[in-house]
Motif scaffolding. Structure first.
Motif, PDB file in Angstrom:
ATOM      1  N   ARG A  24      -9.725-116.247   9.642  1.00 58.91           N
ATOM      2  CA  ARG A  24      -8.533-115.689   9.157  1.00 58.91           C
ATOM      3  C   ARG A  24      -8.631-115.842   7.632  1.00 58.91           C
ATOM      4  O   ARG A  24      -8.210-114.549   7.020  1.00 58.91           O
ATOM      5  N   PRO A  25      -8.884-116.843   7.016  1.00 55.46           N
ATOM      6  CA  PRO A  25      -8.723-116.658   5.422  1.00 55.46           C
ATOM      7  C   PRO A  25      -9.540-115.440   4.953  1.00 55.46           C
ATOM      8  O   PRO A  25      -9.184-115.198   3.670  1.00 55.46           O
ATOM      9  N   PHE A  26     -10.453-115.127   5.205  1.00 59.22           N
ATOM     10  CA  PHE A  26     -11.292-113.907   4.609  1.00 59.22           C
ATOM     11  C   PHE A  26     -10.506-112.863   4.576  1.00 59.22           C
ATOM     12  O   PHE A  26     -10.847-111.899   3.850  1.00 59.22           O
ATOM     13  N   TYR A  27      -9.589-112.860   5.299  1.00 59.41           N
ATOM     14  CA  TYR A  27      -8.814-111.350   5.390  1.00 59.41           C
ATOM     15  C   TYR A  27      -7.010-111.665   4.857  1.00 59.41           C
ATOM     16  O   TYR A  27      -6.566-110.665   4.827  1.00 59.41           O
ATOM     17  N   TRP A 193      -9.942-104.762   3.114  1.00 57.94           N
ATOM     18  CA  TRP A 193     -11.264-104.055   3.135  1.00 57.94           C
ATOM     19  C   TRP A 193     -12.472-104.308   4.174  1.00 57.94           C
ATOM     20  O   TRP A 193     -12.890-103.360   4.909  1.00 57.94           O
ATOM     21  N   LYS A 194     -12.502-105.389   4.397  1.00 61.34           N
ATOM     22  CA  LYS A 194     -13.490-105.856   5.359  1.00 61.34           C
ATOM     23  C   LYS A 194     -13.131-105.404   6.679  1.00 61.34           C
ATOM     24  O   LYS A 194     -14.041-104.977   7.568  1.00 61.34           O
ATOM     25  N   LEU A 195     -11.697-105.512   7.050  1.00 57.48           N
ATOM     26  CA  LEU A 195     -11.487-105.047   8.507  1.00 57.48           C
ATOM     27  C   LEU A 195     -11.880-103.291   8.500  1.00 57.48           C
ATOM     28  O   LEU A 195     -12.248-102.950   9.598  1.00 57.48           O
ATOM     29  N   ARG A 320      -7.820-101.813  -2.903  1.00 56.28           N
ATOM     30  CA  ARG A 320      -6.690-101.784  -3.734  1.00 56.28           C
ATOM     31  C   ARG A 320      -5.765-103.154  -3.934  1.00 56.28           C
ATOM     32  O   ARG A 320      -5.403-103.094  -4.900  1.00 56.28           O
ATOM     33  N   GLY A 321      -6.125-103.801  -2.956  1.00 57.91           N
ATOM     34  CA  GLY A 321      -5.160-104.938  -2.974  1.00 57.91           C
ATOM     35  C   GLY A 321      -5.684-105.829  -1.633  1.00 57.91           C
ATOM     36  O   GLY A 321      -6.614-105.601  -0.978  1.00 57.91           O
ATOM     37  N   LEU A 322      -5.042-107.115  -1.828  1.00 64.73           N
ATOM     38  CA  LEU A 322      -5.532-108.174  -0.469  1.00 64.73           C
ATOM     39  C   LEU A 322      -5.453-107.355   0.842  1.00 64.73           C
ATOM     40  O   LEU A 322      -6.466-107.303   1.522  1.00 64.73           O
ATOM     41  N   GLN A 323      -4.505-106.591   0.976  1.00 68.64           N
ATOM     42  CA  GLN A 323      -4.258-105.987   2.462  1.00 68.64           C
ATOM     43  C   GLN A 323      -3.890-104.433   1.942  1.00 68.64           C
ATOM     44  O   GLN A 323      -2.867-103.963   2.621  1.00 68.64           O
ATOM     45  N   GLU A 324      -4.710-103.684   1.220  1.00 73.95           N
ATOM     46  CA  GLU A 324      -4.510-102.547   0.773  1.00 73.95           C
ATOM     47  C   GLU A 324      -5.861-101.792   0.609  1.00 73.95           C
ATOM     48  O   GLU A 324      -6.477-102.325  -0.412  1.00 73.95           O
ATOM     49  N   ASN A 366      -4.877-104.149  13.738  1.00 76.00           N
ATOM     50  CA  ASN A 366      -5.901-105.327  13.655  1.00 76.00           C
ATOM     51  C   ASN A 366      -5.572-106.274  12.550  1.00 76.00           C
ATOM     52  O   ASN A 366      -5.247-107.396  12.827  1.00 76.00           O
ATOM     53  N   GLN A 367      -5.173-105.744  11.537  1.00 70.75           N
ATOM     54  CA  GLN A 367      -4.679-106.877  10.223  1.00 70.75           C
ATOM     55  C   GLN A 367      -3.303-107.305  10.725  1.00 70.75           C
ATOM     56  O   GLN A 367      -3.247-108.561  10.329  1.00 70.75           O
ATOM     57  N   GLN A 368      -2.363-106.701  11.518  1.00 70.57           N
ATOM     58  CA  GLN A 368      -1.034-107.460  12.015  1.00 70.57           C
ATOM     59  C   GLN A 368      -1.578-108.629  12.580  1.00 70.57           C
ATOM     60  O   GLN A 368      -0.837-109.661  12.683  1.00 70.57           O
ATOM     61  N   GLY A 369      -2.266-108.479  13.684  1.00 73.46           N
ATOM     62  CA  GLY A 369      -3.043-109.678  14.580  1.00 73.46           C
ATOM     63  C   GLY A 369      -3.540-110.648  13.776  1.00 73.46           C
ATOM     64  O   GLY A 369      -3.243-111.802  14.132  1.00 73.46           O
ATOM     65  N   VAL A 370      -4.439-110.424  12.795  1.00 76.63           N
ATOM     66  CA  VAL A 370      -5.167-111.485  12.236  1.00 76.63           C
ATOM     67  C   VAL A 370      -4.237-112.138  11.265  1.00 76.63           C
ATOM     68  O   VAL A 370      -4.608-113.340  10.847  1.00 76.63           O
TER      69      VAL A 370
END
Length: 403
Positions: A24-27, A193-195, A320-324, A366-370
């Motif tokens: 999880r920390p990688f995302y 971005w990795k997802l 663009r950002g951590l989760q963008e 996917n990100q919401q679940g991670v």
């Protein structure tokens, strides 16, 4: 180039298991994201565009990711160059327009000016001991492969030339150097971005998530690639002037870089990636006909292309950002093709527009679940070998910053 390490990165790397998703920390962690940009993106080859965007001396365009910005230009001798968009005075962006033509790059802050070759022309009132030759723009590593422009912003770059040399005879019939942009689009997704990269690296999700794509592309089901289907495509490929290799090129050089070329068949009745299978644009390069195939081309994990007989689709996933992340898609056609006469833009872009909308949805959830604290990495399927290839490359690259 110094890279600040997350203090527990060695422990996180030890928590990664082959054949399983990343922890999880990688995302979810900002310090890991910042390290990704410095240690992975800045040290990788990035597809930034095509020479058709800068046909004349002084033409330029910007390529931005995360907090970074690159100037891609053609100098007065006709050479393509790439510079970090950072003034050597106090760090202002030098270029602020996305594209244009210029004689000089002039910083809008204090008017330091740079030639197209990156040399500092002038810095006002700097005193008699100031040496302009020591303050040119930082130049990035650059390669042009069949018209496609690749840049590595880091001080050293992964070895790329042997892999490109092996790809050239495979891509030559497509005439990739003679392309024009028919359309480009960006699909923002609230995810790391990795997802987004992982999603592109596997077709395990294609059958349940991409109904339009799955009607025409046999990649969604490896069992459907029968000897009969493959043999028919290879016969047509040879007749059209295409090599019939289906190759995975191994990592090249000590720093490691992935190259991949594979032509696989579309289902019967489909000559290209269109709604009903009919041609969409003039044939590329020197092709003498349609073979009913599509090529997956990868030049480094970050740079992916899908080559049909009559158009090319380029994919990249820009942080663009951590989760963008922006899913950027560029559609190319032959250089002399004209919209409205030789191709219909809506028909050309239909498949990968609807597929990208699907991708935005599935990557978002996917990100919401991670993000949930109970997320535990699960095992990869046999169809997710490409995801493992990404993990191997990513973990190896950022791991070098630890050693």
């Amino acid at each position: 180039m110094s890279v600040t390490l997350p203090t527990d990165l060695p422990a996180l790397l030890n928590d990664c298991s082959t054949g399983f998703a990343l922890p999880r920390p990688f995302y979810t962690r900002a310090d890991i994201y910042e390290h990704d940009i410095a240690a992975y993106w800045n040290q990788s080859w990035i597809w930034v565009g095509h020479v058709c965007q800068i046909p004349d001396a002084g033409d330029y365009f910007l390529f931005d990711y995360a907090q970074e910005s690159l100037i891609i230009t053609r100098d007065r001798t006709g050479n393509v160059r790439a510079y970090l968009n950072i003034c050597r005075h106090r760090g202002s962006r030098v270029c602020t327009e996305a594209a244009g033509n210029t004689r000089l790059f002039v910083c809008p802050y204090h008017a330091w000016s740079y030639d197209l070759n990156g040399q500092l022309r002038g810095g006002r009132d700097m005193g008699p001991d100031f040496d302009p030759s020591a303050y040119g723009l930082f130049e990035a590593h650059l390669r042009v492969f069949d018209g496609l422009i690749f840049v590595c912003p880091g001080e050293t770059a992964p070895e790329i030339d042997p892999g490109l040399d092996r790809l050239r005879p495979l891509t030559a019939p497509f005439g990739l150097e003679n392309l024009r942009i028919a359309h480009s689009a960006s699909y923002p997704v609230p995810a790391n971005w990795k997802l987004a990269v992982e999603n592109y690296m596997e077709c395990y999700h294609c059958a349940p998530s991409h109904k339009e794509y799955s009607r025409s592309h046999s990649l969604k089901d490896p069992a459907s690639m029968t000897d009969e289907l493959l043999g028919a495509m290879r016969d047509r490929a040879r007749a059209a002037g295409l090599p019939d290799e289906i190759l995975s090129l191994p990592e090249t050089g000590d720093t490691g870089m992935n190259f991949y070329y594979r032509r696989y068949p579309l289902y019967p009745g489909y000559e290209t990636g269109s709604h009903a299978g009919a041609p969409l644009a003039p044939l590329l390069g020197t092709l003498g006909g349609y073979d009913g195939g599509a090529t997956d081309l990868q030049i480094g994990i970050l740079n992916n292309f899908l080559i049909y007989s009559d158009h090319v689709v380029g994919y990249r996933f820009i942080p663009r950002g951590l989760q963008e992340t922006d899913i950027q898609v560029v559609w190319y056609v032959r250089g002399d093709a004209e919209a409205g006469r030789d191709y219909d833009r809506d028909a050309l872009t239909w498949l990968w527009h609807v597929t990208s909308l699907d991708d935005e949805r599935i990557i978002r959830i996917n990100q919401q679940g991670v993000n949930a604290h109970r997320f535990v990495p699960g095992p990869l399927s046999q169809m997710e070998w490409g995801v493992q290839s990404f993990y191997d490359n990513y973990l190896s690259t950022i791991g070098r910053s630890v050693s």
